[in-house]
Design an enzyme around this catalytic site. Structure first.
Site, PDB file in Angstrom:
ATOM      1  N   GLU A  78     -41.446  33.207 -13.776  1.00 25.48           N
ATOM      2  CA  GLU A  78     -43.083  33.248 -14.555  1.00 25.48           C
ATOM      3  C   GLU A  78     -43.713  34.008 -14.066  1.00 25.48           C
ATOM      4  OE1 GLU A  78     -40.810  30.867 -12.939  1.00 25.48           O
ATOM      5  OE2 GLU A  78     -41.098  28.775 -13.704  1.00 25.48           O
ATOM      6  N   CYS A 128     -42.092  24.959 -11.630  1.00 31.47           N
ATOM      7  CA  CYS A 128     -42.416  24.192 -10.522  1.00 31.47           C
ATOM      8  C   CYS A 128     -43.857  24.402 -10.267  1.00 31.47           C
ATOM      9  CB  CYS A 128     -41.850  25.266  -9.156  1.00 31.47           C
ATOM     10  SG  CYS A 128     -43.012  26.758  -8.892  1.00 31.47           S
ATOM     11  N   HIS A 138     -41.852  34.391  -8.587  1.00 33.00           N
ATOM     12  CA  HIS A 138     -40.977  33.603  -9.518  1.00 33.00           C
ATOM     13  C   HIS A 138     -40.972  34.308 -10.730  1.00 33.00           C
ATOM     14  CE1 HIS A 138     -40.934  29.330  -7.385  1.00 33.00           C
ATOM     15  NE2 HIS A 138     -40.782  30.264  -6.543  1.00 33.00           N
TER      16      HIS A 138
END
Length: 151
Positions: free
Chosen positions: A48, A76, A46
């Site tokens: 991040e 998330c 992801h």
């Protein structure tokens, strides 16, 4: 957040969900990331996570104390866990995620008092710009004839 939006655009052009992230320390960007989980065949890639990996390498430390992460979508649960372990000081996100957001959208993992670290959270930064990209991406994917296997 503007740079994170540019990275989100890059992700979208690569067929990934358009999410971008940057990590700033002492006014300098030390980590950049965009969603790459499809291209890398890596469910953890992801935006991040990619930004945290780059930032950690840049400062030669797995702890990102004194850093702010800017991301275009509310993190998330997986990313929230990594953020807590990294000891990020502050997390700023754009669009809220009522389905899987872990900063108060669906869950509030980042502020759970059970953790030994609680970052400062700010949501809704350039929210409209962040949301527009995501909605357009998913609207395109829902069109008849779109083959997700090709992307």
């Amino acid at each position: 957040m503007r740079e994170a939006l540019l990275l989100a655009e890059r992700a979208g052009k690569e067929g990934e969900v358009p999410i971008g992230a940057v990590i700033v320390r002492d006014g300098n960007v030390i980590g950049r990331g965009w969603n790459r989980n499809i291209a890398l065949n890596d469910p953890s890639a992801h935006a991040e996570i990619m930004a945290m990996r780059e930032a950690g390498a840049a400062i030669a430390n797995h702890r990102l104390t004194g850093c702010t992460l800017f991301v275009t979508l509310e993190p998330c649960p997986m990313c929230a866990g990594a953020m807590i372990h990294a000891r990020l000081e502050r997390i700023v996100y754009g669009a809220h995620d009522p389905k899987t957001g872990a900063a108060g959208g669906k869950f509030d993992l980042l502020c759970d008092p059970a953790h030994n670290h609680a970052p400062v959270i700010a949501g809704g930064c350039l929210e409209d710009e962040c949301s527009v990209r995501l909605r357009a991406f998913f609207r395109e994917r829902r069109k008849p004839g779109f083959d997700s296997q090709d992307h």
